[in-house]
Design a protein around this motif. Sequence first.
Motif, PDB file in Angstrom:
ATOM      1  N   ARG A  45      -0.757   9.279   3.272  1.00 50.79           N
ATOM      2  CA  ARG A  45      -1.069   8.978   1.885  1.00 50.79           C
ATOM      3  C   ARG A  45      -1.408   7.504   1.776  1.00 50.79           C
ATOM      4  N   SER A  46      -2.071   7.184   0.702  1.00 44.49           N
ATOM      5  CA  SER A  46      -2.498   5.815   0.491  1.00 44.49           C
ATOM      6  C   SER A  46      -1.342   4.822   0.616  1.00 44.49           C
ATOM      7  N   GLY A  47      -0.241   5.141  -0.052  1.00 43.41           N
ATOM      8  CA  GLY A  47       0.905   4.249  -0.020  1.00 43.41           C
ATOM      9  C   GLY A  47       1.484   4.077   1.366  1.00 43.41           C
ATOM     10  N   GLN A  48       1.472   5.155   2.151  1.00 41.51           N
ATOM     11  CA  GLN A  48       1.984   5.055   3.517  1.00 41.51           C
ATOM     12  C   GLN A  48       1.115   4.145   4.365  1.00 41.51           C
ATOM     13  N   LEU A  49      -0.180   4.271   4.175  1.00 43.37           N
ATOM     14  CA  LEU A  49      -1.094   3.385   4.899  1.00 43.37           C
ATOM     15  C   LEU A  49      -0.812   1.929   4.547  1.00 43.37           C
ATOM     16  N   LYS A  50      -0.671   1.687   3.266  1.00 42.52           N
ATOM     17  CA  LYS A  50      -0.443   0.319   2.819  1.00 42.52           C
ATOM     18  C   LYS A  50       0.860  -0.228   3.386  1.00 42.52           C
ATOM     19  N   ALA A  51       1.873   0.630   3.449  1.00 45.48           N
ATOM     20  CA  ALA A  51       3.165   0.187   3.960  1.00 45.48           C
ATOM     21  C   ALA A  51       3.111  -0.052   5.473  1.00 45.48           C
ATOM     22  N   THR A  52       2.321   0.740   6.159  1.00 43.60           N
ATOM     23  CA  THR A  52       2.273   0.640   7.618  1.00 43.60           C
ATOM     24  C   THR A  52       1.460  -0.567   8.090  1.00 43.60           C
ATOM     25  N   ILE A  53       0.357  -0.801   7.426  1.00 42.34           N
ATOM     26  CA  ILE A  53      -0.517  -1.897   7.844  1.00 42.34           C
ATOM     27  C   ILE A  53      -0.091  -3.172   7.139  1.00 42.34           C
ATOM     28  N   GLU A  54       0.666  -3.960   7.853  1.00 40.64           N
ATOM     29  CA  GLU A  54       1.252  -5.146   7.264  1.00 40.64           C
ATOM     30  C   GLU A  54       0.184  -6.157   6.856  1.00 40.64           C
ATOM     31  N   GLY A  72     -18.466   9.031   6.733  1.00 41.05           N
ATOM     32  CA  GLY A  72     -18.108  10.319   7.315  1.00 41.05           C
ATOM     33  C   GLY A  72     -17.027  10.234   8.373  1.00 41.05           C
ATOM     34  N   VAL A  73     -16.266   9.157   8.348  1.00 37.53           N
ATOM     35  CA  VAL A  73     -15.257   8.926   9.371  1.00 37.53           C
ATOM     36  C   VAL A  73     -13.877   9.359   8.882  1.00 37.53           C
ATOM     37  N   VAL A  74     -13.701   9.293   7.572  1.00 40.89           N
ATOM     38  CA  VAL A  74     -12.412   9.627   6.971  1.00 40.89           C
ATOM     39  C   VAL A  74     -12.627  10.660   5.868  1.00 40.89           C
ATOM     40  N   ARG A  75     -11.684  11.602   5.752  1.00 41.76           N
ATOM     41  CA  ARG A  75     -11.763  12.562   4.660  1.00 41.76           C
ATOM     42  C   ARG A  75     -10.650  12.281   3.653  1.00 41.76           C
ATOM     43  N   ARG A  76     -11.021  12.274   2.395  1.00 42.31           N
ATOM     44  CA  ARG A  76     -10.085  11.964   1.325  1.00 42.31           C
ATOM     45  C   ARG A  76      -9.742  13.249   0.591  1.00 42.31           C
ATOM     46  N   THR A  77      -8.446  13.516   0.442  1.00 43.18           N
ATOM     47  CA  THR A  77      -8.009  14.735  -0.219  1.00 43.18           C
ATOM     48  C   THR A  77      -7.170  14.390  -1.441  1.00 43.18           C
ATOM     49  N   VAL A  78      -7.531  14.966  -2.558  1.00 42.02           N
ATOM     50  CA  VAL A  78      -6.810  14.696  -3.803  1.00 42.02           C
ATOM     51  C   VAL A  78      -6.105  15.959  -4.267  1.00 42.02           C
ATOM     52  N   VAL A  79      -4.793  15.864  -4.432  1.00 36.60           N
ATOM     53  CA  VAL A  79      -4.026  16.976  -4.978  1.00 36.60           C
ATOM     54  C   VAL A  79      -3.627  16.603  -6.405  1.00 36.60           C
ATOM     55  N   PRO A  80      -4.057  17.394  -7.391  1.00 40.13           N
ATOM     56  CA  PRO A  80      -3.872  17.007  -8.800  1.00 40.13           C
ATOM     57  C   PRO A  80      -2.463  17.231  -9.319  1.00 40.13           C
ATOM     58  N   THR A  81      -1.504  16.621  -8.653  1.00 40.22           N
ATOM     59  CA  THR A  81      -0.142  16.610  -9.181  1.00 40.22           C
ATOM     60  C   THR A  81      -0.045  15.492 -10.212  1.00 40.22           C
ATOM     61  N   VAL A  82       1.154  15.319 -10.800  1.00 46.85           N
ATOM     62  CA  VAL A  82       1.356  14.172 -11.677  1.00 46.85           C
ATOM     63  C   VAL A  82       2.580  13.409 -11.222  1.00 46.85           C
ATOM     64  N   PRO A  83       2.405  12.180 -10.726  1.00 44.75           N
ATOM     65  CA  PRO A  83       1.111  11.509 -10.588  1.00 44.75           C
ATOM     66  C   PRO A  83       0.318  12.065  -9.406  1.00 44.75           C
ATOM     67  N   VAL A  84      -0.929  11.734  -9.370  1.00 43.76           N
ATOM     68  CA  VAL A  84      -1.839  12.297  -8.395  1.00 43.76           C
ATOM     69  C   VAL A  84      -1.448  11.942  -6.955  1.00 43.76           C
ATOM     70  N   THR A  85      -1.690  12.866  -6.039  1.00 44.50           N
ATOM     71  CA  THR A  85      -1.398  12.637  -4.626  1.00 44.50           C
ATOM     72  C   THR A  85      -2.714  12.566  -3.843  1.00 44.50           C
ATOM     73  N   VAL A  86      -2.882  11.492  -3.103  1.00 43.16           N
ATOM     74  CA  VAL A  86      -4.113  11.306  -2.333  1.00 43.16           C
ATOM     75  C   VAL A  86      -3.755  11.089  -0.878  1.00 43.16           C
TER      76      VAL A  86
END
Lengths: 126, 126
Positions: A45-54, A72-86
């Motif tokens: 998830r976006s937040g995990q990436l941000k946390a991992t890459i110092e 075309g190197v990365v695929r982005r998936t959006v799950v419409p929860t609240v709040p949204v999960t990407v």
Amino acid sequence: MDTDQVRGKWDATKGACPTRQVLGRFGDTWTMLVISTLEKNGELRSGQLKATIEGITQKMLTQTLRQLERDGVVRRTVVPTVPVTVSYTLTPLGLSLAAAVATMRTWAYDHMDEIAAAREEYDANS
Amino acid sequence: MDTDQVRGKWDATKGACPTRQVLGRFGDTWTMLVISTLEKNGELRSGQLKATIEGITQKMLTQTLRQLERDGVVRRTVVPTVPVTVSYTLTPLGLSLAAAVATMRTWAYDHMDEIAAAREEYDANS
DNA sequence: CGGTATCCATCTCGATACTG
DNA sequence: CAGTATCGAGATGGATACCG
């Protein structure tokens, strides 16, 4: 540009060659790190990436991910929860790129002592 | 920085890791092109490099070569003729780097069509 | 010929604040 | 939580002119 193309061969030393743009885009630090991180973890998830890459900022992370998605190197998936999960994954193209990036990373890792030594010597004699 | 070091393992996702600096330095376009050109031709004079790498300015060429020399990747030879003759070669370290760079270049070359297609599609749906 | 120095436009990137 | 918008400092790179 077309003059190169009709000759049937691209030459990376020529300005029109798209190889340059590709190298320019994938050569930077954040891109390499994002790709490596996704390769190692599969899906993140976006937040995990941000946390991992110092040190990466949200701006740079989003920007980098958008470019990689466009290429075309990365695929982005959006799950419409609240709040949204990407979440993000490498595409097959992205996996092949990850291998190439790994080569560079490994080289850097294997030779950083040599480089540090060379720099010290160079700086001493100047 | 030291905290990473004493643990005995570098992690590229950590800011202190010198891998980042290495990637940052060798990732840019001119560096890759200079290395590739030297690899292909063996030994070249400054003017020949400038003529071969389309679009590079003297400033960028000199700057790139200096950094590579400092990093122990390129060897600079001066023959005191009039006017002076300067030539450049890859060191053994440089040759090993050239191999890694070639991987990236080859990947870019092999996949640039795929990337172009992905971009077109992305741009169309936005 | 090879390199340096200067100036200047541009781009990059981080910090901050705000939206759905 | 994920992303966007904006602003400003600093790096980047090109053009030009000049030295050995």
